[in-house]
Design a protein around this motif. Structure first.
Motif, PDB file in Angstrom:
ATOM      1  N   TYR A  71       0.827  -1.208   0.000  1.00  0.00           N
ATOM      2  CA  TYR A  71       0.000   0.000   0.000  1.00  0.00           C
ATOM      3  C   TYR A  71       0.864   1.262   0.000  1.00  0.00           C
ATOM      4  O   TYR A  71       0.698   2.156  -0.845  1.00  0.00           O
ATOM      5  CB  TYR A  71      -0.911  -0.040   1.227  1.00  0.00           C
ATOM      6  CG  TYR A  71      -1.714   1.209   1.484  1.00  0.00           C
ATOM      7  CD1 TYR A  71      -2.733   1.591   0.624  1.00  0.00           C
ATOM      8  CD2 TYR A  71      -1.465   2.001   2.604  1.00  0.00           C
ATOM      9  CE1 TYR A  71      -3.480   2.734   0.869  1.00  0.00           C
ATOM     10  CE2 TYR A  71      -2.202   3.133   2.856  1.00  0.00           C
ATOM     11  CZ  TYR A  71      -3.212   3.506   1.989  1.00  0.00           C
ATOM     12  OH  TYR A  71      -3.936   4.638   2.232  1.00  0.00           O
ATOM     13  N   MET A 102      -3.611   2.076  -4.911  1.00  0.00           N
ATOM     14  CA  MET A 102      -3.908   2.694  -3.626  1.00  0.00           C
ATOM     15  C   MET A 102      -5.195   2.150  -3.024  1.00  0.00           C
ATOM     16  O   MET A 102      -5.249   1.766  -1.853  1.00  0.00           O
ATOM     17  CB  MET A 102      -4.036   4.210  -3.799  1.00  0.00           C
ATOM     18  CG  MET A 102      -2.760   4.993  -3.573  1.00  0.00           C
ATOM     19  SD  MET A 102      -2.359   5.166  -1.840  1.00  0.00           S
ATOM     20  CE  MET A 102      -3.760   6.098  -1.258  1.00  0.00           C
ATOM     21  N   PHE A 105      -5.005  -2.078  -2.498  1.00  0.00           N
ATOM     22  CA  PHE A 105      -4.278  -2.510  -1.303  1.00  0.00           C
ATOM     23  C   PHE A 105      -4.839  -1.853  -0.041  1.00  0.00           C
ATOM     24  O   PHE A 105      -4.839  -2.462   1.031  1.00  0.00           O
ATOM     25  CB  PHE A 105      -2.787  -2.200  -1.444  1.00  0.00           C
ATOM     26  CG  PHE A 105      -2.098  -3.025  -2.491  1.00  0.00           C
ATOM     27  CD1 PHE A 105      -2.093  -4.407  -2.410  1.00  0.00           C
ATOM     28  CD2 PHE A 105      -1.465  -2.420  -3.568  1.00  0.00           C
ATOM     29  CE1 PHE A 105      -1.458  -5.182  -3.381  1.00  0.00           C
ATOM     30  CE2 PHE A 105      -0.828  -3.183  -4.539  1.00  0.00           C
ATOM     31  CZ  PHE A 105      -0.829  -4.564  -4.449  1.00  0.00           C
ATOM     32  N   GLY A 106      -5.312  -0.602  -0.169  1.00  0.00           N
ATOM     33  CA  GLY A 106      -5.900   0.078   0.985  1.00  0.00           C
ATOM     34  C   GLY A 106      -7.144  -0.629   1.486  1.00  0.00           C
ATOM     35  O   GLY A 106      -7.339  -0.793   2.694  1.00  0.00           O
ATOM     36  N   GLU A 109      -6.263  -3.809   3.271  1.00  0.00           N
ATOM     37  CA  GLU A 109      -5.792  -3.501   4.624  1.00  0.00           C
ATOM     38  C   GLU A 109      -6.955  -3.212   5.557  1.00  0.00           C
ATOM     39  O   GLU A 109      -6.977  -3.689   6.706  1.00  0.00           O
ATOM     40  CB  GLU A 109      -4.835  -2.312   4.581  1.00  0.00           C
ATOM     41  CG  GLU A 109      -4.277  -1.943   5.935  1.00  0.00           C
ATOM     42  CD  GLU A 109      -2.945  -1.209   5.841  1.00  0.00           C
ATOM     43  OE1 GLU A 109      -2.516  -0.674   6.880  1.00  0.00           O
ATOM     44  OE2 GLU A 109      -2.329  -1.203   4.766  1.00  0.00           O
ATOM     45  N   THR A 274      -1.259   7.229   4.368  1.00  0.00           N
ATOM     46  CA  THR A 274      -0.353   6.660   3.363  1.00  0.00           C
ATOM     47  C   THR A 274       1.038   6.366   3.906  1.00  0.00           C
ATOM     48  O   THR A 274       1.720   5.471   3.400  1.00  0.00           O
ATOM     49  CB  THR A 274      -0.203   7.602   2.147  1.00  0.00           C
ATOM     50  OG1 THR A 274       0.280   8.879   2.584  1.00  0.00           O
ATOM     51  CG2 THR A 274      -1.520   7.776   1.420  1.00  0.00           C
TER      52      THR A 274
END
Length: 304
Positions: A71, A102, A105-106, A109, A274
């Motif tokens: 990420y 972004m 993967f965000g 998560e 980020t």
């Protein structure tokens, strides 16, 4: 990559135009990124090379560390590389890939954090059935579901963004390609697209945060019936989870749960989800976790 865009690259305005600030940020974020990579790799390798990998909590933590690396790496190296240069540009293709990676993967998560909260709920509220409920097959399924959720979240956004026409000026007031700055740069009415993005990103983030919040309320309520030692251990673990959730979700909710517009503060808040939150994850999950510290000592401090 087919699109209606007439631009081949975007100009990123970055964090600041002050050269001193950019130099400071270059040094700071370089150390942050190196620390993030080292910390998460230490956790990942320590768990995979120790018996902790058989425990659901650490199994999910190893996947969270992997997602932290993926990420943050979709944004941070580009940010660091741009800070020393005066003209910061990103190609159209790389910009679109950054949007996709972004959010892909965000979202994974976010879902893994949710799964970790569910694991803590089972471990604390149903301790006698923990291993049967959170068996390896179910753990694998939950991780696979998180990846599927990332795809379901990111592909619709990506498909809408690549259909937007960009005809100049191709400036993005941010340090990476994000949805709202791109909507502002598009040369068409993006109101409907913005509302869809708001529902997709903002409402998903808020709903997940509410689910996490109430799950930890139930966990803390249940802890009243545990022994003092059991409460201390559970609170230590849950405290780490709650800290991560607040650091990640607080700025994310501000960034996405609002009408599709941009503010100067967006870039500062974006730094939290980020760079800063992923950087602190290894520290938060290890400093107050004796099992993790013992596993790291055994893996990395073995003497021949």
């Amino acid at each position: 990559m087919e699109s209606q865009s007439n631009v081949s690259e975007f100009i990123l305005l970055g964090l600041s135009s002050d050269q001193n600030i950019q130099t400071f940020c270059f040094v700071l974020f370089s150390f942050c990124y190196i620390g993030l990579l080292i910390g998460n790799l230490l956790i990942l390798i320590s768990i995979r090379c120790s018996p902790l990998s058989q425990q659901p909590m650490y199994y999910f933590l190893s996947h969270l560390s992997s997602m932290d690396i993926c990420y943050t790496s979709s944004v941070t190296p580009k940010l660091i590389g741009d800070l020393p240069v005066e003209r910061k540009t990103i190609s159209y293709g790389n910009c679109m890939f950054q949007v996709f990676s972004m959010h892909f993967f965000g979202m994974i998560e976010v879902l893994i954090l949710t799964v970790m909260a569910f694991d803590r709920y089972v471990a604390i509220c149903k301790p006698l059935h923990c291993m049967s409920i959170m068996n390896r097959t179910r753990c694998n399924f939950l991780v696979l579901a998180a990846w599927a959720g990332g795809a379901v979240h990111s592909f619709p956004q990506f498909s809408m963004i690549i259909q937007l026409p960009f005809c100049g000026p191709s400036e993005i007031d941010h340090y990476f390609c994000d949805i709202f700055p791109l909507l502002k740069a598009a040369c068409t009415d993006t109101y409907i697209t913005g509302v869809i993005m708001l529902v997709n990103s903002g409402m998903v983030t808020l709903t997940t945060f509410v689910v996490l919040f109430f799950s930890y309320v139930v966990i803390l309520f249940t802890l009243r019936h545990h022994s003092a030692e059991g409460r201390r251990k559970a609170l230590s673990t849950c405290g780490a989870h709650i800290t991560v959730v607040v650091l990640f979700f607080g700025p994310s909710i501000f960034a996405y749960l609002r009408p599709p517009t941009t503010f100067p503060e967006d870039k500062v808040f974006a730094l939290f989800y980020t760079i800063i939150a992923p950087m602190f994850n290894p520290l938060i999950y290890t400093l107050r976790n004796s099992e993790m510290k013992n596993a790291m000592r055994k893996v990395w401090c073995q003497t021949s």
